[in-house]
Scaffold this active site. Structure first.
Site, mmCIF file in Angstrom:
data_model
loop_
_atom_site.group_PDB
_atom_site.id
_atom_site.type_symbol
_atom_site.label_atom_id
_atom_site.label_comp_id
_atom_site.label_asym_id
_atom_site.label_seq_id
_atom_site.Cartn_x
_atom_site.Cartn_y
_atom_site.Cartn_z
ATOM 1 N N GLY A 158 18.578 32.736 28.200
ATOM 2 C CA GLY A 158 18.805 33.637 29.330
ATOM 3 C C GLY A 158 19.243 34.991 28.803
ATOM 4 O O GLY A 158 18.821 35.413 27.726
ATOM 5 N N ARG A 159 20.080 35.646 29.573
ATOM 6 C CA ARG A 159 20.518 36.998 29.175
ATOM 7 C C ARG A 159 21.224 36.988 27.822
ATOM 8 O O ARG A 159 20.903 37.785 26.932
ATOM 9 C CB ARG A 159 21.458 37.560 30.257
ATOM 10 C CG ARG A 159 20.768 37.914 31.559
ATOM 11 C CD ARG A 159 21.788 38.286 32.615
ATOM 12 N NE ARG A 159 22.595 37.134 32.969
ATOM 13 C CZ ARG A 159 22.506 36.481 34.130
ATOM 14 N NH1 ARG A 159 21.685 36.894 35.053
ATOM 15 N NH2 ARG A 159 23.269 35.433 34.367
ATOM 16 N N ILE A 160 22.191 36.078 27.656
ATOM 17 C CA ILE A 160 22.977 36.088 26.416
ATOM 18 C C ILE A 160 22.157 35.513 25.267
ATOM 19 O O ILE A 160 22.162 36.058 24.156
ATOM 20 C CB ILE A 160 24.309 35.339 26.610
ATOM 21 C CG1 ILE A 160 25.153 36.074 27.672
ATOM 22 C CG2 ILE A 160 25.083 35.248 25.303
ATOM 23 C CD1 ILE A 160 26.363 35.298 28.175
ATOM 24 N N THR A 239 29.551 29.242 22.592
ATOM 25 C CA THR A 239 30.215 30.275 23.403
ATOM 26 C C THR A 239 29.810 30.115 24.868
ATOM 27 O O THR A 239 29.902 31.061 25.638
ATOM 28 C CB THR A 239 29.831 31.704 22.945
ATOM 29 O OG1 THR A 239 28.402 31.827 23.005
ATOM 30 C CG2 THR A 239 30.320 32.017 21.556
ATOM 31 N N SER A 240 29.343 28.897 25.245
ATOM 32 C CA SER A 240 28.902 28.724 26.642
ATOM 33 C C SER A 240 30.057 28.190 27.484
ATOM 34 O O SER A 240 30.891 28.973 27.943
ATOM 35 C CB SER A 240 27.653 27.848 26.707
ATOM 36 O OG SER A 240 27.909 26.521 26.302
ATOM 37 N N ARG A 241 30.125 26.884 27.662
ATOM 38 C CA ARG A 241 31.263 26.264 28.338
ATOM 39 C C ARG A 241 31.590 24.982 27.600
ATOM 40 O O ARG A 241 30.677 24.277 27.123
ATOM 41 C CB ARG A 241 30.928 25.930 29.802
ATOM 42 C CG ARG A 241 30.960 27.105 30.767
ATOM 43 C CD ARG A 241 32.375 27.618 31.048
ATOM 44 N NE ARG A 241 32.398 28.720 31.988
ATOM 45 C CZ ARG A 241 32.398 30.016 31.651
ATOM 46 N NH1 ARG A 241 32.371 30.382 30.383
ATOM 47 N NH2 ARG A 241 32.460 30.946 32.586
ATOM 48 N N GLU A 270 40.274 23.198 28.634
ATOM 49 C CA GLU A 270 41.090 24.347 28.214
ATOM 50 C C GLU A 270 42.402 24.370 28.998
ATOM 51 O O GLU A 270 42.386 24.079 30.188
ATOM 52 C CB GLU A 270 40.299 25.635 28.451
ATOM 53 C CG GLU A 270 39.083 25.690 27.559
ATOM 54 C CD GLU A 270 38.203 26.911 27.797
ATOM 55 O OE1 GLU A 270 38.627 27.852 28.490
ATOM 56 O OE2 GLU A 270 37.074 26.904 27.281
ATOM 57 N N HIS A 288 38.546 31.256 23.749
ATOM 58 C CA HIS A 288 37.711 31.735 24.858
ATOM 59 C C HIS A 288 37.753 33.269 24.989
ATOM 60 O O HIS A 288 38.174 33.808 26.014
ATOM 61 C CB HIS A 288 38.128 31.069 26.176
ATOM 62 C CG HIS A 288 37.020 31.042 27.188
ATOM 63 N ND1 HIS A 288 36.881 30.076 28.148
ATOM 64 C CD2 HIS A 288 35.980 31.904 27.391
ATOM 65 C CE1 HIS A 288 35.819 30.328 28.900
ATOM 66 N NE2 HIS A 288 35.256 31.433 28.456
ATOM 67 N N ALA A 290 34.904 35.312 23.909
ATOM 68 C CA ALA A 290 33.589 35.874 23.570
ATOM 69 C C ALA A 290 33.282 37.185 24.303
ATOM 70 O O ALA A 290 32.625 38.063 23.763
ATOM 71 C CB ALA A 290 32.486 34.845 23.833
HETATM 72 N N1 LIG Z 1 32.582 32.252 26.121
HETATM 73 C C1 LIG Z 1 32.523 33.193 27.029
HETATM 74 O O1 LIG Z 1 33.462 33.950 27.190
HETATM 75 C C2 LIG Z 1 31.290 33.366 27.863
HETATM 76 C C3 LIG Z 1 30.894 34.669 28.202
HETATM 77 C C4 LIG Z 1 29.752 34.824 28.973
HETATM 78 C C5 LIG Z 1 29.024 33.723 29.392
HETATM 79 N N2 LIG Z 1 29.436 32.476 29.051
HETATM 80 C C6 LIG Z 1 28.636 31.309 29.458
HETATM 81 O O2 LIG Z 1 27.299 31.526 29.055
HETATM 82 C C7 LIG Z 1 26.426 31.051 30.068
HETATM 83 C C8 LIG Z 1 25.090 31.737 29.969
HETATM 84 O O3 LIG Z 1 25.182 33.059 30.444
HETATM 85 P P1 LIG Z 1 23.884 33.939 30.728
HETATM 86 O O4 LIG Z 1 24.353 35.173 31.396
HETATM 87 O O5 LIG Z 1 23.040 34.041 29.488
HETATM 88 O O6 LIG Z 1 23.146 32.996 31.798
HETATM 89 P P2 LIG Z 1 21.610 33.010 32.203
HETATM 90 O O7 LIG Z 1 21.580 32.382 33.535
HETATM 91 O O8 LIG Z 1 21.022 34.358 32.017
HETATM 92 O O9 LIG Z 1 20.939 32.032 31.120
HETATM 93 C C9 LIG Z 1 21.114 30.658 31.110
HETATM 94 C C10 LIG Z 1 19.837 30.004 30.624
HETATM 95 O O10 LIG Z 1 20.042 28.601 30.511
HETATM 96 C C11 LIG Z 1 18.863 27.957 30.964
HETATM 97 N N3 LIG Z 1 19.146 26.570 31.340
HETATM 98 C C12 LIG Z 1 19.734 26.107 32.469
HETATM 99 N N4 LIG Z 1 19.810 24.772 32.435
HETATM 100 C C13 LIG Z 1 19.257 24.370 31.266
HETATM 101 C C14 LIG Z 1 19.018 23.107 30.662
HETATM 102 N N5 LIG Z 1 19.396 21.965 31.272
HETATM 103 N N6 LIG Z 1 18.430 23.083 29.441
HETATM 104 C C15 LIG Z 1 18.044 24.216 28.832
HETATM 105 N N7 LIG Z 1 18.214 25.440 29.375
HETATM 106 C C16 LIG Z 1 18.827 25.514 30.561
HETATM 107 C C17 LIG Z 1 18.390 28.806 32.121
HETATM 108 O O11 LIG Z 1 17.035 28.581 32.422
HETATM 109 C C18 LIG Z 1 18.659 30.204 31.587
HETATM 110 O O12 LIG Z 1 17.556 30.739 30.885
HETATM 111 C C19 LIG Z 1 27.192 31.332 31.369
HETATM 112 O O13 LIG Z 1 26.798 30.467 32.409
HETATM 113 C C20 LIG Z 1 28.636 31.120 30.985
HETATM 114 O O14 LIG Z 1 29.055 29.813 31.301
HETATM 115 C C21 LIG Z 1 30.561 32.288 28.292
#
Ligand SMILES: NC(=O)c1ccc[n+]([C@@H]2O[C@H](COP(=O)([O-])OP(=O)(O)OC[C@H]3O[C@@H](n4cnc5c(N)ncnc54)[C@H](O)[C@@H]3O)[C@@H](O)[C@H]2O)c1
Length: 327
Positions: A158-160, A239-241, A270, A288, A290
């Site tokens: 996705g975006r990140i 760095t996801s959840r 957490e 946490h 990132a």
């Molecule tokens: N550690 C931190 O401080 C921090 C900071 C920012 C975001 N995050 C986490 O990162 C996540 C991603 O952020 P983003 O903005 O890139 O989100 P996004 O929605 O742009 O990208 C998420 C991607 O995951 C894919 N996806 C969903 N379910 C899936 C699965 N079962 N298998 C494979 N791919 C799957 C989606 O299709 C999408 O392309 C956020 O939801 C957040 O929980 C954490």
């Protein structure tokens, strides 16, 4: 006579730029104590409010929505919104918003920080350098693994995930990814990434970095079984959840040397961290952070504030998670 201004509760003092946006339009009550707002306090204070600015550490569920029957918007200062029961918001016609896009590059920078630090044993090196025990340069001292030229596996593009892929180009890495939705061909070409199935990703990657939201589907996506499919020389970066990884299974895989290392920013419960992790040398544990650059956290708070002001002044908030409520 001045019309009464809408009432907002913010569970954090936020940053001056975000306060300025809110204070210009609303009567805002800020929770400014250094400790997190206790649940009972939150339920009580939300009672008379039109809007809530909240953090990912607050659970926005039906109980909270019932306690704040006047709420029209709940604005999360985070992109991940697994703390919000969005369908419950929708039923009560409350708009829920998040902060997508504002933190991509900063979060990708940090995923990269973790990746480099675990590969090159930075924390072990720092400890040695400051311990007084360092005996000087050594040919075989703290030899880590190369990053450049290796295979990076992204779970979630996705975006990140894309921002992380862009950084890999400078390191001449092969980048493979798996996502529930395959990216358009043009995006794959621009990012130099290759779509693979999950098993291939786990089998071939030298570094696996997680960028999926926490969903029922992604909970424990990194299980004992998946960890067993990784190369013994590979490292995991999260760095996801936290709950995307089975932390107990990860601790065991690291203890038994089934994978080479892990660098984590997020945890299953957490602020608790699995007791099997802190004692390990091949682990980096971040609290946490990132998205924690001053610029980005300020931007996130401003996005939440703008979402609130938009909704309360009859405009469309930019980041509605349940836009059907606005129809
Ligand atoms: N550690 C931190 O401080 C921090 C900071 C920012 C975001 N995050 C986490 O990162 C996540 C991603 O952020 P983003 O903005 O890139 O989100 P996004 O929605 O742009 O990208 C998420 C991607 O995951 C894919 N996806 C969903 N379910 C899936 C699965 N079962 N298998 C494979 N791919 C799957 C989606 O299709 C999408 O392309 C956020 O939801 C957040 O929980 C954490």
């Amino acid at each position: 006579m001045e019309m009464s201004r809408p009432k907002v509760l913010s569970t954090h003092a936020l940053f001056p730029a975000a306060r300025a946006i809110l204070d210009a339009q609303c009567e805002v009550e800020y929770w400014t104590a250094p400790e997190r707002i206790p649940r009972a306090e939150l339920l009580q204070r939300v009672a008379s409010k039109d809007a809530l600015v909240c953090l990912l550490t607050e659970k926005i569920d039906d109980e909270l929505l019932a306690a704040g029957p006047g709420l029209r918007i709940v604005a999360n200062v985070a992109v991940g919104y697994d703390n919000i029961n969005v369908p419950a918001c929708t039923v009560r016609l409350v708009v829920a918003t998040n902060t997508p896009g504002g933190l991509d590059e900063t979060t990708a920078d940090f995923a990269w920080t973790l990746l480099m630090a675990i590969a090159r044993r930075l924390l072990e090196g720092d400890q040695l350098a400051r311990s007084g025990q360092w005996a000087g340069w050594g040919l075989d001292q703290l030899c880590g693994a190369d990053v450049w030229g290796k295979t990076l596996g992204l779970v979630g593009l996705g975006r990140i995930g894309r921002a992380v892929a862009r950084r890999a180009m400078g390191f001449r890495m092969r980048v493979i990814y798996n996502d529930a939705i395959r990216a358009p061909e043009e995006a794959e070409r621009d990012l130099h990434v290759e779509f693979v199935d999950r098993d291939t990703l786990f089998a071939q990657s030298d570094f696996i970095s997680l960028h999926v939201p926490l969903l029922p589907d992604t909970r424990h996506l990194i299980s004992a079984e998946r960890l067993a499919k990784m190369k013994p020389t590979a490292c995991l970066i999260n760095t996801s959840r936290g709950p995307v990884v089975d932390e107990a299974a990860l601790a065991e895989a690291l203890q038994k040397g089934r994978i080479a290392g892990a660098a984590l920013d997020v945890y299953e419960q957490e602020p608790k961290i699995h007791p099997g992790l802190p004692g390990l040398k091949n682990v980096i544990l971040a609290p946490h952070i990132a998205s924690a650059s001053l610029e980005t956290r300020t931007k996130m708070a401003c996005m939440a504030a703008e979402n609130v002001v938009a909704k309360l002044s009859g405009r469309r908030p930019a980041n509605a998670l349940n836009p059907e409520v606005l129809a």
